[in-house]
Design an enzyme around this catalytic site. Sequence first.
Site, PDB file in Angstrom:
ATOM      1  N   ASP A  35       0.793  -1.240   0.000  1.00 36.25           N
ATOM      2  CA  ASP A  35       0.000   0.000   0.000  1.00 36.25           C
ATOM      3  C   ASP A  35       0.821   1.283   0.000  1.00 36.25           C
ATOM      4  OD1 ASP A  35      -2.169  -1.655   0.092  1.00 36.25           O
ATOM      5  OD2 ASP A  35      -2.724  -1.222   2.153  1.00 36.25           O
ATOM      6  N   ASP A  87      -8.007  -7.943   9.138  1.00 38.33           N
ATOM      7  CA  ASP A  87      -7.540  -6.727   8.469  1.00 38.33           C
ATOM      8  C   ASP A  87      -7.529  -5.532   9.421  1.00 38.33           C
ATOM      9  OD1 ASP A  87      -7.274  -7.935   5.957  1.00 38.33           O
ATOM     10  OD2 ASP A  87      -9.406  -7.673   5.559  1.00 38.33           O
TER      11      ASP A  87
END
Length: 587
Positions: A177, A399
């Site tokens: 990311d 997550d």
Amino acid sequence: MQRVKKARAGIAAGATGALVAASALVAIAMAPSATAAVGNPYDGAAQYVNPDWHDDVLGAADVAGGALGDDMRAIANEPTYVWMDRIQAIEGIDRQHGLEWHLDEAVAQSGGSPLVFNVVIYDLPGRDCFALASNGELPATDEGLQRYKTEYIDAIAEILDRPEYDNLRIAAVIEPDSLPNLVTNISHQPCQQAAPYYREGVRYALDKLYEVGNVYSYIDAAHSGWLGWPDNAGGSAQEFASVIEGSTYGWDAVAGFVTNTANSTPLEEPFLTDPNLQVGGGQVRSANYYEWNLDFDEIDWTADLYDRMVAQGAPSRIGMLIDTSRNGWGGSERPTSVSSSSDLNTYVDESRVDRRTHRGAWCNPDGAGIGERPTASPAGHPESHLHAFVWVKPPGESDGASEDIPNDEGKGFDRMCDPTYQADKLGGAYTGALPNAPLSGWWFQDQFEMLVTNAYPAIGEGNPDPDPTDEPTDEPTDEPTDEPTDDPGTGACVAEFTVVNSWGGGFQGEVTVTGGSAGVSGWTTQFALPAGTTIGSLWNAQYSVSGSTVTASDMGWNGTLGAGQSTSFGFTANGAAPGSVAVTCAD
């Protein structure tokens, strides 16, 4: 595998200023490329089975029980990545062993045969600048960058460079990311602050890991639902190339890119293959769900990204990894045919296998399932230049927390993990996240049960494999006539041997055990390997070796088979792959 550190590190260590630049140029010109020497590191190699995740899976199976527990045990030996998500993880934390321990285990698993050790490098200063659930320990400051270099990257590189690990192939996913955020979220102040540290940190990681000599670095490239629009895709290719070409060793230090890390974007949308198809007066790509994004899935995105990176100057040898750990989308909600609706949005919603409320919904998405099993050089997608399907995010690890949980890991509460939240960035849709989720990286039993239940291919079916489909038509059809005792309809059990993979000096074998007409409660198989062949590692069975004869029996949990029901165990071996091996099976 050639090691390159010693020659290059000596040049860099004593140089400063202009001499550093000159030495770097000499190193680029003269240093052999470890990546080019080996090509795809996954070819001809097994992958590391993480004992920490294996134990989590077996514990989850005991909790689930029944057929679901059996399915969990059946995947307990799939390879997953080891995450280095903070400095302390290098030494080990309460729920995960340290890097050195894992590498020692990898050497033991390899038995001298090629083995890929998968690791995630994930601790940049200002990590995840546009999210909160997985923020890190290091601030986006000069001090944070210095700690990243010395306490994190240098420490990891020193361990990886030890001679006892020379024969491992180490695949490193570089900072999930990070660079994608600099393309799409640079207007966000925390991302602006983090940008220079991301770029310098990634370059430093690439250089140091390349100098180890047997590390293959794959830069994270988000997923199709994030970067698939032409503007985002073009900007990403430029950003990636700029960072790579600004490092000391440039493209030599990069094996390729990895997509879909910790995400659930499907590998393929089988019923939505033409983004320009006209339905109800509009193109499919213009539907609300796709918002004019041409890349519907990860096969689309990897093919798109490969072409763009080569156009940016990347060598044609680069390859792609796709994280398939949570993108199967099986179960009862999976469409089985294309929609017949003439309304565009209804057509798309009824045809897509991706059941998320929005493609931007990323946190513990409800309805997701395990995808394709880890596979080297998967066939059927030449435009994507795939090195492997991999499980970067171990299935069952959260997550992010669905509510605020105080912690000492630097992880905040992100409303995208809250199932009650309607997010503007999702067009006002609910997040679709699972409730009762723990902090990111912590075991999430409910999620794992869902992922196993919704696996596609279903557990037991595995991945479509072009090799096995050729073998049964050539050989097994003759066996029932010649050897009636091998017929699954008679006897307690039968067993069949296949070669799954082979490489110079070794191979991976699999033995499938099938219950006979009355089934079996506990089984033992026996087979002889060619003279001089030795077992490297064996999983899903207990075994012993006497001379060239291998005796393998069930583990308890996989010992009871109904009539026609099958289980399997696998192994790696040193020696030439045999053409056929006769296997006996008894209760």
